[in-house]
Design an enzyme around this catalytic site. Structure first.
Site: not given
Length: 726
Positions: A462, A465, A497, A580, A705
């Site tokens: 993927q 990021s 990854s 889901e 956070e």
């Protein structure tokens, strides 16, 4: 999510809440407070007869004894709702007394007493074991027990004896005690030479008290959270609502987490009351450790969010706090409950997360079992091909890539595959790519990529990021420019990854820099062997290199590798991230877990140390709570109701739990903690590796956070900061 899970429980909760809004008003609560302040004798609240007429006092009792014929779970649902109101009066002690009598009384005693307790014509009080005990001398009982909840309102008392039995007494002297909770009285009850002719045997008052008082504690916590959130939305400081401040979001998010854990634990304790001693003890112990403490945490948080106004006598925040503290005091020390759970955990006891499938699914199970048996008889290559072709790998997806299976069928398939030891292909990153291809891919893309992926022949990575865009993918800088026949992608991805092993990657890149934030992003399928791709392993703090940096320098991607509309890739990516399915898979753990911690403590010879036991008990309670959150979410999906906040809460709780277990185990190592070893070394050396690896758990998939902000904004509805850069 409340204690109850089914539509029937939701309807009951709504009915009780409606009753409470009409009858258990702020004025009735303040009337009880004023009476206590004036030193007047406690009286039944004005809503007592209406409450009895509603049938709430006898929800858990059989119809033959004047009840509604339901059970303790339904009573817990009602208690949670009434707990929100800080209801004064003898409701809780009367319900607890009738539950004890129903559990351990003779048929005659039940017939004599329970109908009157169910219709409200009589009220009762119960002294918990921590309050002392009466002495039975040749059939006559005497003694004083205190504090007894609701003693001044009772005409019937259920009191412990020194030998573990319980006496039902009608004549006693009651001395008023000054109570922390201003809405419910406490008293000292003295019995003088009463005949011991009404005895309860084989009952555990503490277990029933944990369930019933724990349910009320959940109601107190829920009310405190709702009040804090409502105030945070309205109260302004420095020109904006305080709910925009991250500190307030995180405070309210932590309150929600404590509440959801408590609800799950109380629900499980009710289920366990009919199980064997070990399972019952484990579940009740967890509830005792979590429920009252959650009420206190939320009540304290409510005062804190309200600030000075929450500290005033005129505001109800202190009444919630007083009720929460009283419940915690009456239920006993959480440390004692943790010790009980720890003892069971050290002995190897675990609570199974089993799901009971509806009876109407029996024929479905028979069909699934027969087909799974055929799969089990195949050799691995043939088996994987058959599973991919038959929709067994992703049964939640539509045919032909899945089985269009609903929640019940998904669970049955999981159970039968596990029982037959048939393992579906481990999709890993492909588990996120496949749903996006199913929903947005062209027929050609689906035929090209889905069958081999479901057979395990394609490994995916993927490419989302970036160094400057982790959780905030709106900050993407990787760009894709239109060229003849396709697109040229240039940029840098990070934390990827499987990049060195993957044949294909799912990549999002900005295709229209003039559009704001998530607009102007497109979703691509990238051949990882393409010219212009450079992969550099990232060495982590463990010394391993699981993650990678991926540099894309003019990487060509043809038009037929674009998934979904150009410039609308964020919608496709969100489907990838939010795919889901129903399942009970345990959360991925990079560090230690409770069984490993128990093994470590045993090997080090410290498993019997009281401080170590307390830590093991706390962590075992945490582990059980997040496992229950997964179970409850699954059951909600099966019943067709919304699982609510559970998934977000569970992820955060599970990741923090893994870190806490590992950190606690590290403290047991002493100077051996200065040493380390590989994953295959002995447990002591391996534990330091666990500790280093566990730091990633609250970063990957959204930091703690960020997740707390998500809980605060998307679940609790707190306002976003329009200028997050300040």
């Amino acid at each position: 999510m409340a204690i109850g899970l089914t539509e029937e429980h939701e309807a009951l909760a709504a009915s009780v809440r409606g009753f409470a809004e009409r009858h258990v008003t702020s004025e009735s609560v303040r009337e009880a407070v004023g009476s206590a302040e004036r030193g007047e004798a406690p009286a039944h609240p004005g809503f007592w007869q209406a409450l009895a007429a509603q049938g709430l006092l006898g929800l858990h009792l059989p119809e033959e004894h004047g009840g509604q014929g339901y059970g303790l779970l339904e009573q817990a649902v009602a208690l949670e709702e009434l707990g929100r109101t800080i209801a004064p009066g003898a409701y809780v002690p009367t319900v607890l007394a009738s539950a004890l009598i129903q559990a351990g009384g003779s048929d005659k005693l039940k017939a004599d007493v329970l109908p009157a307790l169910a219709d409200g014509s009589r009220t009762a009080a119960v002294a918990l074991p921590t309050a002392g005990a009466l002495v039975d001398t040749e059939g006559r009982v005497s003694g004083t027990v205190q504090p007894v909840l609701g003693a001044q309102l009772a005409d019937l008392f259920v009191l412990p004896l020194t030998d573990g039995r319980w006496a039902v007494v009608e004549h006693a002297e009651v001395e008023h005690l000054e109570a922390l909770d201003l809405t419910r009285p406490l008293g000292a009850v003295t019995v003088r030479d009463a005949e011991a002719d009404r005895i309860l045997t084989g009952v555990n008052a503490r277990e029933l008290a944990v369930v019933l008082l724990g349910a009320e504690a959940c109601g107190v916590a829920g009310r405190a959270l709702d009040e804090a959130v409502a105030y945070a939305k309205l109260r302004e400081q420095f020109g904006r609502p305080i709910g925009q401040f991250q500190g307030v979001k995180h405070k309210c998010g932590r309150m929600l987490i404590a509440l959801e854990r408590a609800r799950a634990a109380v629900w499980d304790a009710v289920r366990a009351l009919t199980e064997d001693d070990e399972q019952r003890g484990y579940a009740v112990g967890v509830a005792a450790a979590l429920a009252a403490d959650a009420a206190v945490e939320c009540a304290e948080g409510n005062v804190q969010v309200h600030g000075g106004i929450g500290y005033t006598f005129e505001h109800d925040a202190h009444l919630l706090y007083r009720r929460a503290l009283t419940l915690r005091a009456l239920l006993g020390k959480a440390s004692a409950a943790r010790a009980e759970v720890a003892a069971l955990a050290v002995a190897g006891v675990r609570r199974p997360m089993d799901i009971e499938i509806p009876a109407e699914a029996l024929s479905l199970r028979s069909d699934v079992r027969a087909r799974v048996a055929e799969l089990a008889a195949m050799e691995i290559t043939e088996q994987r091909a058959a599973m991919a072709a038959g929709g067994w790998v992703t049964p939640h997806l539509p045919e032909p890539w899945g089985k269009a299976a609903g929640p019940v069928e998904q669970i049955v398939i999981q159970q039968e595959l596990k029982a037959a030891k048939v393992r579906p292909v481990p999709l890993m990153i492909a588990a996120w790519a496949v749903p996006s291809l199913v929903q947005y891919g062209t027929p050609e893309q689906q035929e090209r990529f889905l069958p081999p992926t479901l057979r395990g022949e394609i490994i995916w990575c993927q490419l989302f990021s970036e160094p400057g865009a982790g959780s905030d993918l709106a900050g993407l800088t990787t760009r894709a420019e239109r060229v003849e026949g396709g697109w040229s992608i240039t940029g840098q991805k990070i934390w990827t990854s499987l990049a060195r092993d993957a044949q294909w990657g799912i990549c999002i890149a900005r295709t229209d820099p003039d559009r704001p934030k998530h607009d102007g992003i497109t979703y691509f399928l990238v051949d990882m062997s393409s010219p212009g791709i450079e992969i550099r392993p990232l060495c982590e703090c463990t010394g391993d290199a699981v993650f990678n940096e991926v540099f894309l320098d003019g990487v060509f991607v043809p038009d037929d590798r674009v998934v979904g509309p150009v410039n609308e890739g964020w919608r496709v990516a969100r489907n990838t991230l939010a795919n889901e399915r129903v399942g009970l898979t345990s959360s991925f753990q990079l560090g230690g877990d409770v069984p490993k911690l128990v093994a470590l403590a045993t090997e080090l010879g410290v498993a019997d140390d009281p401080l170590v036991r307390d830590g093991i008990g706390r962590l075992a309670c945490d582990e059980h709570a997040f496992a229950l959150l997964g179970l409850r979410a699954t059951l909600k999906q099966i019943s067709g109701t919304d699982p609510g906040a559970t998934a977000n809460v569970r992820k955060l709780v599970a990741m923090e739990h893994g870190q806490q277990v590992t950190e606690f185990g590290f403290t047991l190592l002493g100077d051996e903690g200065a040493l380390t070893g590989g994953w295959r070394s002995d447990l002591r050396r391996r534990w330091t590796r666990y500790l280093l690896a566990s730091r990633a758990m609250t970063i990957g998939g959204g930091t703690t956070e960020v997740n707390l902000n998500v809980i605060g904004e998307r679940i609790l509805g707190l306002p976003r900061d329009p200028d997050p850069t300040r």
